[in-house]
Design a protein around this motif. Structure first.
Motif, PDB file in Angstrom:
ATOM      1  N   PHE A   6       0.858  -1.189   0.000  1.00 34.47           N
ATOM      2  CA  PHE A   6       0.000   0.000   0.000  1.00 34.47           C
ATOM      3  C   PHE A   6       0.888   1.230   0.000  1.00 34.47           C
ATOM      4  CE2 PHE A   6      -2.314   3.440   2.123  1.00 34.47           C
ATOM      5  CZ  PHE A   6      -3.402   3.537   1.267  1.00 34.47           C
ATOM      6  N   LEU A   7       0.567   2.185  -0.860  1.00 32.34           N
ATOM      7  CA  LEU A   7       1.321   3.426  -0.990  1.00 32.34           C
ATOM      8  C   LEU A   7       0.360   4.576  -0.666  1.00 32.34           C
ATOM      9  CD1 LEU A   7       2.922   2.377  -4.371  1.00 32.34           C
ATOM     10  CD2 LEU A   7       4.059   2.361  -2.134  1.00 32.34           C
ATOM     11  N   ALA A   8       0.560   5.225   0.461  1.00 33.37           N
ATOM     12  CA  ALA A   8      -0.394   6.217   0.964  1.00 33.37           C
ATOM     13  C   ALA A   8      -0.495   7.467   0.101  1.00 33.37           C
ATOM     14  CB  ALA A   8      -0.034   6.598   2.397  1.00 33.37           C
ATOM     15  N   ASP A   9       0.632   7.860  -0.545  1.00 36.01           N
ATOM     16  CA  ASP A   9       0.629   9.114  -1.289  1.00 36.01           C
ATOM     17  C   ASP A   9       1.793   9.131  -2.282  1.00 36.01           C
ATOM     18  OD1 ASP A   9       2.873   9.484   0.342  1.00 36.01           O
ATOM     19  OD2 ASP A   9       1.830  10.849   1.698  1.00 36.01           O
ATOM     20  N   GLU A  10       1.988  10.273  -2.927  1.00 34.20           N
ATOM     21  CA  GLU A  10       3.058  10.402  -3.921  1.00 34.20           C
ATOM     22  C   GLU A  10       4.430  10.175  -3.299  1.00 34.20           C
ATOM     23  OE1 GLU A  10       4.826  13.475  -7.286  1.00 34.20           O
ATOM     24  OE2 GLU A  10       3.068  14.071  -6.134  1.00 34.20           O
ATOM     25  N   ALA A  11       4.648  10.694  -2.100  1.00 34.83           N
ATOM     26  CA  ALA A  11       5.944  10.514  -1.434  1.00 34.83           C
ATOM     27  C   ALA A  11       6.226   9.031  -1.197  1.00 34.83           C
ATOM     28  CB  ALA A  11       5.979  11.291  -0.123  1.00 34.83           C
ATOM     29  N   ALA A  12       5.205   8.282  -0.800  1.00 37.97           N
ATOM     30  CA  ALA A  12       5.386   6.838  -0.584  1.00 37.97           C
ATOM     31  C   ALA A  12       5.684   6.124  -1.904  1.00 37.97           C
ATOM     32  CB  ALA A  12       4.146   6.248   0.069  1.00 37.97           C
ATOM     33  N   THR A  13       5.067   6.583  -2.991  1.00 39.83           N
ATOM     34  CA  THR A  13       5.302   5.978  -4.303  1.00 39.83           C
ATOM     35  C   THR A  13       6.725   6.274  -4.779  1.00 39.83           C
ATOM     36  OG1 THR A  13       2.945   6.202  -4.783  1.00 39.83           O
ATOM     37  CG2 THR A  13       4.400   5.758  -6.651  1.00 39.83           C
ATOM     38  N   LEU A  14       7.194   7.494  -4.544  1.00 37.64           N
ATOM     39  CA  LEU A  14       8.586   7.839  -4.880  1.00 37.64           C
ATOM     40  C   LEU A  14       9.563   6.978  -4.071  1.00 37.64           C
ATOM     41  CD1 LEU A  14       8.427  11.736  -5.092  1.00 37.64           C
ATOM     42  CD2 LEU A  14       9.111  10.177  -6.941  1.00 37.64           C
ATOM     43  N   ALA A  15       9.306   6.840  -2.779  1.00 39.49           N
ATOM     44  CA  ALA A  15      10.175   6.027  -1.919  1.00 39.49           C
ATOM     45  C   ALA A  15      10.141   4.563  -2.356  1.00 39.49           C
ATOM     46  CB  ALA A  15       9.745   6.158  -0.455  1.00 39.49           C
ATOM     47  N   LEU A  32       4.523  -1.616 -16.159  1.00 39.10           N
ATOM     48  CA  LEU A  32       3.805  -0.834 -15.156  1.00 39.10           C
ATOM     49  C   LEU A  32       2.373  -0.697 -15.649  1.00 39.10           C
ATOM     50  CD1 LEU A  32       6.367   2.023 -14.409  1.00 39.10           C
ATOM     51  CD2 LEU A  32       6.147  -0.201 -13.291  1.00 39.10           C
ATOM     52  N   ASN A  33       1.451  -1.374 -14.981  1.00 41.11           N
ATOM     53  CA  ASN A  33       0.049  -1.356 -15.377  1.00 41.11           C
ATOM     54  C   ASN A  33      -0.761  -0.558 -14.375  1.00 41.11           C
ATOM     55  OD1 ASN A  33       0.680  -3.151 -17.483  1.00 41.11           O
ATOM     56  ND2 ASN A  33       0.268  -4.936 -16.210  1.00 41.11           N
ATOM     57  N   GLY A  34      -1.846   0.037 -14.854  1.00 41.02           N
ATOM     58  CA  GLY A  34      -2.749   0.776 -13.980  1.00 41.02           C
ATOM     59  C   GLY A  34      -3.392   1.922 -14.721  1.00 41.02           C
ATOM     60  N   ASP A  35      -4.482   2.402 -14.178  1.00 37.83           N
ATOM     61  CA  ASP A  35      -5.197   3.518 -14.774  1.00 37.83           C
ATOM     62  C   ASP A  35      -4.350   4.795 -14.723  1.00 37.83           C
ATOM     63  OD1 ASP A  35      -7.432   1.948 -15.311  1.00 37.83           O
ATOM     64  OD2 ASP A  35      -8.395   2.444 -13.400  1.00 37.83           O
ATOM     65  N   LEU A  36      -4.802   5.803 -15.436  1.00 41.44           N
ATOM     66  CA  LEU A  36      -4.140   7.105 -15.390  1.00 41.44           C
ATOM     67  C   LEU A  36      -4.098   7.601 -13.953  1.00 41.44           C
ATOM     68  CD1 LEU A  36      -5.840   8.825 -18.466  1.00 41.44           C
ATOM     69  CD2 LEU A  36      -3.471   8.055 -18.302  1.00 41.44           C
ATOM     70  N   GLY A  37      -2.959   8.161 -13.558  1.00 42.21           N
ATOM     71  CA  GLY A  37      -2.838   8.768 -12.242  1.00 42.21           C
ATOM     72  C   GLY A  37      -2.636   7.812 -11.079  1.00 42.21           C
ATOM     73  N   THR A  38      -2.275   6.563 -11.361  1.00 44.85           N
ATOM     74  CA  THR A  38      -2.103   5.615 -10.257  1.00 44.85           C
ATOM     75  C   THR A  38      -0.655   5.465  -9.800  1.00 44.85           C
ATOM     76  OG1 THR A  38      -2.120   3.766 -11.834  1.00 44.85           O
ATOM     77  CG2 THR A  38      -4.204   4.285 -10.708  1.00 44.85           C
ATOM     78  N   GLY A  39       0.276   6.200 -10.407  1.00 47.06           N
ATOM     79  CA  GLY A  39       1.634   6.231  -9.880  1.00 47.06           C
ATOM     80  C   GLY A  39       2.714   5.595 -10.732  1.00 47.06           C
ATOM     81  N   LYS A  40       2.419   5.254 -11.966  1.00 46.09           N
ATOM     82  CA  LYS A  40       3.409   4.576 -12.810  1.00 46.09           C
ATOM     83  C   LYS A  40       4.632   5.451 -13.076  1.00 46.09           C
ATOM     84  CE  LYS A  40       0.294   3.838 -15.986  1.00 46.09           C
ATOM     85  NZ  LYS A  40      -0.880   4.464 -15.353  1.00 46.09           N
ATOM     86  N   THR A  41       4.414   6.674 -13.497  1.00 48.97           N
ATOM     87  CA  THR A  41       5.537   7.571 -13.764  1.00 48.97           C
ATOM     88  C   THR A  41       6.203   8.002 -12.457  1.00 48.97           C
ATOM     89  OG1 THR A  41       4.630   8.311 -15.873  1.00 48.97           O
ATOM     90  CG2 THR A  41       6.213   9.783 -14.803  1.00 48.97           C
ATOM     91  N   THR A  42       5.436   8.173 -11.404  1.00 41.86           N
ATOM     92  CA  THR A  42       6.010   8.527 -10.102  1.00 41.86           C
ATOM     93  C   THR A  42       6.944   7.428  -9.617  1.00 41.86           C
ATOM     94  OG1 THR A  42       4.054   9.832  -9.581  1.00 41.86           O
ATOM     95  CG2 THR A  42       5.455   9.185  -7.728  1.00 41.86           C
ATOM     96  N   LYS A  58       9.814  13.103 -16.873  1.00 41.98           N
ATOM     97  CA  LYS A  58       8.440  13.366 -17.296  1.00 41.98           C
ATOM     98  C   LYS A  58       7.847  12.125 -17.932  1.00 41.98           C
ATOM     99  CE  LYS A  58      10.215  15.257 -21.559  1.00 41.98           C
ATOM    100  NZ  LYS A  58      10.362  16.336 -22.451  1.00 41.98           N
ATOM    101  N   SER A  59       6.543  12.101 -17.971  1.00 46.29           N
ATOM    102  CA  SER A  59       5.861  10.992 -18.616  1.00 46.29           C
ATOM    103  C   SER A  59       6.172  11.031 -20.111  1.00 46.29           C
ATOM    104  CB  SER A  59       4.355  11.094 -18.402  1.00 46.29           C
ATOM    105  OG  SER A  59       3.703  10.076 -19.139  1.00 46.29           O
ATOM    106  N   PRO A  60       6.544   9.887 -20.684  1.00 44.02           N
ATOM    107  CA  PRO A  60       6.842   9.864 -22.117  1.00 44.02           C
ATOM    108  C   PRO A  60       5.595   9.665 -22.984  1.00 44.02           C
ATOM    109  CG  PRO A  60       7.457   7.783 -21.135  1.00 44.02           C
ATOM    110  CD  PRO A  60       6.942   8.657 -20.019  1.00 44.02           C
ATOM    111  N   THR A  61       4.439  10.131 -22.512  1.00 40.34           N
ATOM    112  CA  THR A  61       3.187   9.918 -23.233  1.00 40.34           C
ATOM    113  C   THR A  61       3.263  10.410 -24.667  1.00 40.34           C
ATOM    114  OG1 THR A  61       1.926  10.060 -21.187  1.00 40.34           O
ATOM    115  CG2 THR A  61       0.708  10.379 -23.232  1.00 40.34           C
ATOM    116  N   TYR A  62       3.843  11.567 -24.896  1.00 44.33           N
ATOM    117  CA  TYR A  62       3.902  12.114 -26.255  1.00 44.33           C
ATOM    118  C   TYR A  62       5.151  11.674 -26.993  1.00 44.33           C
ATOM    119  CZ  TYR A  62      -0.117  14.792 -24.897  1.00 44.33           C
ATOM    120  OH  TYR A  62      -1.368  15.130 -24.467  1.00 44.33           O
ATOM    121  N   ALA A  63       6.255  11.521 -26.291  1.00 43.39           N
ATOM    122  CA  ALA A  63       7.523  11.132 -26.929  1.00 43.39           C
ATOM    123  C   ALA A  63       7.610   9.620 -27.148  1.00 43.39           C
ATOM    124  CB  ALA A  63       8.695  11.587 -26.066  1.00 43.39           C
ATOM    125  N   ILE A  64       6.775   8.841 -26.512  1.00 39.78           N
ATOM    126  CA  ILE A  64       6.735   7.380 -26.505  1.00 39.78           C
ATOM    127  C   ILE A  64       7.830   6.791 -25.618  1.00 39.78           C
ATOM    128  CG2 ILE A  64       6.779   5.218 -27.806  1.00 39.78           C
ATOM    129  CD1 ILE A  64       5.666   6.739 -30.196  1.00 39.78           C
TER     130      ILE A  64
END
Length: 152
Positions: A6-15, A32-42, A58-64
């Motif tokens: 369980f990851l409580a927040d962005e800081a926990a996801t970074l750690a 890395l699977n999951g919906d938008l905003g679930t922490g994949k890029t973090t 940054k997220s490579p969404t546009y650059a691939i």
């Protein structure tokens, strides 16, 4: 074997990402699977920070793909979200980035279909209780070694 955290927040996801930074060894493919905003890029930002990268992530969404040359190895961060069809993997020449000396982290791998190399590890992120849950599963001997190293 599957491990859940369980990851409580962005800081926990970074750690969490930082804790994996020394457990990923080339050659390796990580989905890395999951919906938008679930922490994949973090998570990926945390891995890179753990490896000493101080620049932007940054997220490579546009650059691939965004590639990071690190002292230990090259990390390629893919985001296939915008693929309209799986053949775009081949059209973009993405296989050329896979080598014995790289770790390849792929968001939205399903969009690449059969063209995307098989994973060593799969991390499934989902929103839960105001935070995120990540289920980690090893898909190869290399992935299991990384998971064992992370657990210890």
């Amino acid at each position: 074997m599957t491990q859940t955290i369980f990851l409580a927040d962005e800081a926990a996801t970074l750690a969490f990402g930082e804790s994996w930074s020394r457990c990923l060894q080339p050659p390796m493919v990580v989905y890395l699977n999951g919906d938008l905003g679930t922490g994949k890029t973090t998570f990926t930002r945390g891995v890179l920070r753990g490896l000493g990268h101080t620049g932007a992530v940054k997220s490579p969404t546009y650059a691939i793909v965004e590639s990071y040359r690190l002292p230990e190895y090259e990390l390629n961060h893919f985001d296939l979200y915008r693929f309209a069809y799986p053949e775009e993997w081949e059209d973009a020449g993405l296989d050329d980035l896979f080598s014995g000396s790289s770790v390849n982290v792929i968001e939205w791998s399903v969009q690449g279909g059969e063209y995307v190399p098989a994973p060593d590890l799969i991390l499934n992120f989902s929103a839960q209780d105001g935070g995120r849950v990540c289920n980690i599963s090893a898909q190869s001997a290399q992935g299991q070694r990384s998971l064992d190293l992370w657990q210890n």
